[in-house]
Design an enzyme around this catalytic site. Structure first.
Site, PDB file in Angstrom:
ATOM      1  N   GLY A  44       0.806  -1.214   0.000  1.00 13.36           N
ATOM      2  CA  GLY A  44       0.000   0.000   0.000  1.00 13.36           C
ATOM      3  C   GLY A  44       0.840   1.265   0.000  1.00 13.36           C
ATOM      4  O   GLY A  44       2.072   1.220  -0.014  1.00 13.36           O
ATOM      5  N   LEU A  46       1.344   3.748   2.328  1.00 12.44           N
ATOM      6  CA  LEU A  46       2.182   4.044   3.487  1.00 12.44           C
ATOM      7  C   LEU A  46       3.244   2.982   3.712  1.00 12.44           C
ATOM      8  O   LEU A  46       4.409   3.311   3.964  1.00 12.44           O
ATOM      9  CB  LEU A  46       1.317   4.203   4.738  1.00 12.44           C
ATOM     10  CG  LEU A  46       2.078   4.509   6.027  1.00 12.44           C
ATOM     11  CD1 LEU A  46       2.906   5.779   5.889  1.00 12.44           C
ATOM     12  CD2 LEU A  46       1.112   4.627   7.203  1.00 12.44           C
ATOM     13  N   ASP A  88      -1.357 -13.269   5.964  1.00 16.80           N
ATOM     14  CA  ASP A  88      -2.758 -12.881   6.124  1.00 16.80           C
ATOM     15  C   ASP A  88      -2.951 -12.544   7.595  1.00 16.80           C
ATOM     16  O   ASP A  88      -2.920 -13.421   8.456  1.00 16.80           O
ATOM     17  CB  ASP A  88      -3.663 -14.044   5.710  1.00 16.80           C
ATOM     18  CG  ASP A  88      -5.143 -13.732   5.874  1.00 16.80           C
ATOM     19  OD1 ASP A  88      -5.479 -12.658   6.424  1.00 16.80           O
ATOM     20  OD2 ASP A  88      -5.971 -14.573   5.469  1.00 16.80           O
ATOM     21  N   ILE A  89      -3.133 -11.270   7.908  1.00 10.52           N
ATOM     22  CA  ILE A  89      -3.189 -10.860   9.312  1.00 10.52           C
ATOM     23  C   ILE A  89      -4.429 -11.381  10.028  1.00 10.52           C
ATOM     24  O   ILE A  89      -4.496 -11.340  11.255  1.00 10.52           O
ATOM     25  CB  ILE A  89      -3.103  -9.323   9.473  1.00 10.52           C
ATOM     26  CG1 ILE A  89      -4.310  -8.632   8.831  1.00 10.52           C
ATOM     27  CG2 ILE A  89      -1.785  -8.798   8.906  1.00 10.52           C
ATOM     28  CD1 ILE A  89      -4.415  -7.151   9.179  1.00 10.52           C
ATOM     29  N   TYR A 180     -16.332   1.556   8.380  1.00 13.51           N
ATOM     30  CA  TYR A 180     -14.868   1.691   8.377  1.00 13.51           C
ATOM     31  C   TYR A 180     -14.380   2.340   9.666  1.00 13.51           C
ATOM     32  O   TYR A 180     -13.440   1.849  10.312  1.00 13.51           O
ATOM     33  CB  TYR A 180     -14.437   2.521   7.167  1.00 13.51           C
ATOM     34  CG  TYR A 180     -12.998   2.979   7.228  1.00 13.51           C
ATOM     35  CD1 TYR A 180     -11.957   2.095   6.977  1.00 13.51           C
ATOM     36  CD2 TYR A 180     -12.680   4.303   7.539  1.00 13.51           C
ATOM     37  CE1 TYR A 180     -10.641   2.508   7.031  1.00 13.51           C
ATOM     38  CE2 TYR A 180     -11.366   4.726   7.593  1.00 13.51           C
ATOM     39  CZ  TYR A 180     -10.352   3.831   7.341  1.00 13.51           C
ATOM     40  OH  TYR A 180      -9.045   4.246   7.410  1.00 13.51           O
ATOM     41  N   TRP A 205      -6.843  11.988   4.841  1.00 17.56           N
ATOM     42  CA  TRP A 205      -6.666  12.471   3.464  1.00 17.56           C
ATOM     43  C   TRP A 205      -5.292  12.064   2.905  1.00 17.56           C
ATOM     44  O   TRP A 205      -4.481  12.892   2.507  1.00 17.56           O
ATOM     45  CB  TRP A 205      -6.818  13.979   3.400  1.00 17.56           C
ATOM     46  CG  TRP A 205      -8.136  14.528   3.849  1.00 17.56           C
ATOM     47  CD1 TRP A 205      -9.112  13.878   4.551  1.00 17.56           C
ATOM     48  CD2 TRP A 205      -8.627  15.849   3.633  1.00 17.56           C
ATOM     49  NE1 TRP A 205     -10.180  14.694   4.795  1.00 17.56           N
ATOM     50  CE2 TRP A 205      -9.918  15.920   4.235  1.00 17.56           C
ATOM     51  CE3 TRP A 205      -8.122  16.970   2.999  1.00 17.56           C
ATOM     52  CZ2 TRP A 205     -10.686  17.084   4.214  1.00 17.56           C
ATOM     53  CZ3 TRP A 205      -8.881  18.131   2.990  1.00 17.56           C
ATOM     54  CH2 TRP A 205     -10.146  18.179   3.578  1.00 17.56           C
TER      55      TRP A 205
END
Length: 338
Positions: A44, A46, A88-89, A180, A205
């Protein structure tokens, strides 16, 4: 110019590195004890930047994601060749096994379900909870077993998004507006109830090199449309993952645990303001029309009107705030080559 900087774990050394990079130089830092750090979600936005920052500062890094191999942008940066483990967490046994084998000093947990509208679908809700809540608890419990520090990335969505007062890191007036937000709050509580050595960092954001974001989407739209509509009644501040990654790596070099807020500096703005600025910097002449959230009407999940985050705790605890968001946009556009 390539510049070697000593003592980058200190405030001056950190700022020297930031300024060198801002000016386009190559900076190599040293200083402090090298750590072994496990990073989730490296496919991803980050996670990509976190691994690169850890490698730049000389830490031993192991990245992970659910894919069989690193699946992010192939930009030739350190993350593309750093050690990687498929994980896979939501698989508790696998999480425990992997982290016990690695025995990291710190875990930076970037993996998450981030599709806010998709989370609202009834069929997705169990998966959202499994990733953002139970998966995070799995990571926290494994961190406790090996006595590792943990960084958990959260969001202003844990609050109700009303009013104009900036949310403070230690506010407990939780009231998520959507699925979420509830899942991220549940993840926060799983971390804080399991560990003592944790950093919970709320952001908003987000934009970065690796993956989808508002800037990429709107520039692509602006290239093919004369006019775009952007909401002007949701207020917050953007977060450039490159700048955030540097802060997170600074954090794990300390024991200044707790809740933090971290977005770029430069004041509170609307999505409309944000879009106008990066269109201007990019050179697009597309007309941006400000509309209310109600007029826009395309979001499935309820969105917060107030995403203002109080970041003063960073300075109080000796951390360097993120640079101005307009400067972050400039650096990002130069890097992303959209």
């Amino acid at each position: 110019m390539k510049v070697f900087v000593t003592g980058v774990t200190g405030q001056l050394g950190h700022d020297v590195i930031v300024e060198l990079l801002r000016r386009g130089h190559t900076a190599i830092g040293s200083g402090g004890r090298d750590m072994k750090v496990f990073v989730t979600g490296v496919g991803g936005q980050l996670g990509h930047d976190v691994v690169n920052e850890l490698e730049r500062k000389g830490h031993e890094t192991v990245g992970s994601d659910i894919q069989a191999a690193y699946s992010g942008v192939t930009d030739g940066s350190a993350v593309t060749t750093a050690p990687y483990i498929q994980l896979d967490i939501t698989d508790k046994d696998a999480v425990q096994r992997v982290i016990e084998e690695i025995k990291p000093d710190a875990i930076i947990h970037c993996a998450a379900w981030t599709n806010v509208d998709g989370a609202e679908a009834e069929e997705n809700r169990p998966k959202v909870d499994a990733i953002n809540h139970k998966g995070t608890r799995n990571i926290a419990e494994a961190a406790k077993a090996v006595d590792a520090k943990m960084v958990y990335i959260s969001t202003d969505y844990v609050f109700d998004g009303q009013g104009t007062r900036p949310w403070e890191p230690d506010d407990k007036c939780y009231a998520p507006l959507n699925v979420y937000g509830q899942s991220k709050l549940d993840g926060e509580l799983a971390v804080s109830s399991t560990l003592d050595k944790y950093f919970i960092v709320r952001i908003a954001w987000v934009f970065g090199l690796n993956g989808k974001n508002f800037i990429k989407t709107m520039i692509n739209v602006g290239k093919t449309h004369d006019t775009v509509r952007v909401v002007n009644d949701q207020i917050g501040t953007p977060t450039y993952t490159l700048d955030l990654a540097r802060l997170l790596v600074d954090m794990i070099d300390t024991e200044k645990y707790g809740y933090y807020h971290a977005t770029n500096e430069g004041g509170y703005i609307s999505w409309y303001d944000f879009c106008c600025e990066f269109y201007k910097q990019y050179g697009l002449t597309t007309t941006v029309v400000p509309v209310s959230t109600a007029e826009y009407g395309l979001s499935v999940a309820a969105r917060p009107f107030n995403s203002r985050l109080d970041k003063s705790k960073l300075v109080k605890n000796g951390f360097t705030p993120l640079p101005d968001w307009k400067d972050a946009v400039r650096r990002y556009l130069a890097e992303a080559e959209l």
